[in-house]
Design a protein around this motif. Structure first.
Motif, short mmCIF file in Angstrom:
data_model
loop_
_atom_site.label_atom_id
_atom_site.label_comp_id
_atom_site.label_asym_id
_atom_site.label_seq_id
_atom_site.Cartn_x
_atom_site.Cartn_y
_atom_site.Cartn_z
N UNK A 74 149.81 52.32 100.77
CA UNK A 74 151.01 52.52 99.96
C UNK A 74 150.73 52.80 98.49
N UNK A 75 149.48 53.02 98.11
CA UNK A 75 149.17 53.31 96.72
C UNK A 75 149.20 52.11 95.81
N UNK A 76 149.17 50.92 96.36
CA UNK A 76 149.26 49.71 95.54
C UNK A 76 147.91 49.36 94.93
N UNK A 77 147.97 48.82 93.72
CA UNK A 77 146.76 48.50 92.99
C UNK A 77 145.90 47.48 93.73
N UNK A 78 146.53 46.50 94.37
CA UNK A 78 145.78 45.50 95.14
C UNK A 78 144.95 46.16 96.22
N UNK A 98 154.55 64.03 85.16
CA UNK A 98 153.54 64.75 85.92
C UNK A 98 154.21 65.85 86.73
N UNK A 99 153.69 67.04 86.66
CA UNK A 99 154.17 68.16 87.43
C UNK A 99 153.04 68.71 88.27
N UNK A 100 153.19 68.64 89.60
CA UNK A 100 152.20 69.20 90.51
C UNK A 100 152.42 70.72 90.57
N UNK A 101 151.38 71.46 90.28
CA UNK A 101 151.47 72.91 90.31
C UNK A 101 150.58 73.47 91.42
N UNK A 102 150.83 74.72 91.79
CA UNK A 102 150.07 75.35 92.86
C UNK A 102 148.60 75.49 92.48
N UNK A 103 147.73 75.33 93.46
CA UNK A 103 146.29 75.47 93.22
C UNK A 103 145.75 76.83 93.65
N UNK A 125 150.14 55.14 89.42
CA UNK A 125 148.85 54.44 89.38
C UNK A 125 147.78 55.23 90.13
N UNK A 126 148.14 55.84 91.27
CA UNK A 126 147.15 56.61 92.03
C UNK A 126 146.79 57.92 91.31
N UNK A 127 147.76 58.53 90.66
CA UNK A 127 147.47 59.72 89.86
C UNK A 127 146.55 59.38 88.70
N UNK A 128 146.79 58.23 88.07
CA UNK A 128 145.94 57.79 86.97
C UNK A 128 144.52 57.51 87.47
N UNK A 129 144.43 56.87 88.64
CA UNK A 129 143.12 56.63 89.25
C UNK A 129 142.39 57.95 89.49
N UNK A 130 143.11 58.95 90.04
CA UNK A 130 142.46 60.23 90.34
C UNK A 130 142.04 60.95 89.07
N UNK A 131 142.84 60.86 88.02
CA UNK A 131 142.45 61.45 86.75
C UNK A 131 141.14 60.85 86.26
N UNK A 132 141.02 59.53 86.31
CA UNK A 132 139.78 58.86 85.89
C UNK A 132 138.61 59.25 86.79
N UNK A 133 138.89 59.38 88.09
CA UNK A 133 137.84 59.78 89.04
C UNK A 133 137.33 61.18 88.70
N UNK A 152 151.32 56.20 74.17
CA UNK A 152 152.43 55.76 75.02
C UNK A 152 153.15 56.92 75.71
N UNK A 153 152.58 58.10 75.65
CA UNK A 153 153.16 59.24 76.34
C UNK A 153 152.04 59.97 77.08
N UNK A 154 152.23 60.16 78.37
CA UNK A 154 151.26 60.91 79.16
C UNK A 154 151.99 62.11 79.76
N UNK A 155 151.49 63.30 79.50
CA UNK A 155 152.02 64.51 80.10
C UNK A 155 150.88 65.19 80.85
N UNK A 156 151.09 65.46 82.12
CA UNK A 156 150.02 66.06 82.91
C UNK A 156 150.60 67.07 83.89
N UNK A 157 149.79 68.04 84.23
CA UNK A 157 150.20 69.01 85.24
C UNK A 157 148.94 69.58 85.90
N UNK A 158 149.12 70.10 87.09
CA UNK A 158 147.99 70.63 87.86
C UNK A 158 148.03 70.10 89.28
N UNK A 159 147.08 70.52 90.08
CA UNK A 159 147.06 70.17 91.50
C UNK A 159 146.15 68.99 91.81
N UNK A 160 145.33 68.56 90.84
CA UNK A 160 144.30 67.53 91.01
C UNK A 160 143.07 68.04 91.76
#
Length: 312
Positions: A91-95, A207-212, A134-142, A164-172
């Protein structure tokens, strides 16, 4: 050409029957090494299919055996790196993510992707979409941690403003070279689309998911010009991908695969080993669907001078 091979896994009381796939490609000339193609640790889903939302004990007990079998496989022949194709969590939970890192602390580096359980299933279901964020933030760090890999590229822009503001876009999506092989991680599936705009952790997160597709075509073209062969990785190469991809995108994706001579796609999502050979979807590239880590299964992939082989 297929040959059956038995491979004992610590978790099993019986021998696991696997596939040994020999792809006899005349242009294969990579130095010999081994990787592990894995997917779906899916904390906290257990082998029985039960989900223990807030109790990691049973999942950890079962997956310790899988992790130990990977360590033993590495002792028998060094695994250069592993690829985990999505559903890190249920479920994407931090635990759950923390538990995954604790159990799968392997003696080789890993390249992970996200699956539908990590973020797609949780949009609107988790308070303020905090699980997805949280999972998007994890993937960004990865992704940031992999930037020293050879010819590394990624399809993600991430901006911090005033803390205090995060703006991101892309497919990861991201890619790298190892020897004569170019590897690409496409995450959940190429057509997954989502927009998130939330305030969490005292931070405004957008966060905006865009086409890859355009990025992928350029990335693979550059890899071929470097003389690389190409292996793609994604979580779901079937149902969700096909339902959410229009005919134009399907044809473009197939064209990218064929023009760049992708030799294999590793995927999962279905919790069982099987093979997709569908030229309408994936052109000439076979799709190898691995079983789940929470079942105790994975592929060991040898890349010798004579060709690519996959062993369960």
């Amino acid at each position: 050409m297929f040959a059956k091979k038995t491979a004992p896994l610590i978790k099993r009381k019986k021998l696991i029957i696997g596939l040994a796939l020999a792809l006899t490609c005349s242009y294969v000339h990579a130095s010999e090494y081994r990787i592990a193609a894995m997917a779906d640790p899916q904390a906290f889903r257990t082998e029985s299919g039960s989900v223990h939302n807030w109790d990691e004990s049973r999942w950890e007990r079962e997956n310790k055996l899988t992790a130990e079998s990977l360590r033993n496989a590495n002792k028998q022949k060094t695994i250069k790196f592993g690829i985990i194709n999505g559903d890190i969590t249920e479920y994407g939970r931090t635990l759950s993510l923390d538990s995954f890192h604790k159990i799968y602390d392997l003696p080789f580096k890993t390249f992970t992707g996200l699956g539908n359980h990590d973020y797609a299933n949780n949009v609107g279901e988790c308070h303020k979409d905090i699980c997805d964020i949280d999972m998007l933030t994890y993937m960004h760090k990865h992704i940031e941690s992999k930037k020293n890999e050879s010819n590394f590229s990624n399809n993600l822009t991430w901006h911090y403003q005033h803390g205090h503001i995060v703006t991101s876009y892309g497919s990861l999506a991201y890619s790298w070279d190892d020897g004569d092989i170019h590897y690409v991680q496409l995450q959940n599936h190429p057509s997954y689309d989502v927009y998130l705009n939330k305030h969490v952790h005292n931070t405004k997160f957008e966060y905006k998911k865009t086409s890859l597709m355009v990025w992928l075509a350029d990335d693979l073209n550059k890899a071929r010009k470097r003389g690389k062969q190409i292996i793609l990785n994604m979580h779901n190469a079937d149902q969700n991908f096909l339902k959410n991809t229009n005919e134009t995108e399907k044809e473009f994706f197939k064209k990218i695969i064929n023009e760049n001579k992708v030799i294999v796609i590793y995927s999962d999502h279905y919790h069982g080993p099987w093979i997709i050979n569908n030229k309408d979807w994936f052109g000439d590239a076979p799709v190898r669907v691995s079983d789940s880590l929470f079942h105790g299964d994975y592929y060991l992939v040898d890349i010798p001078k004579s060709g690519l082989s996959t062993v369960s």
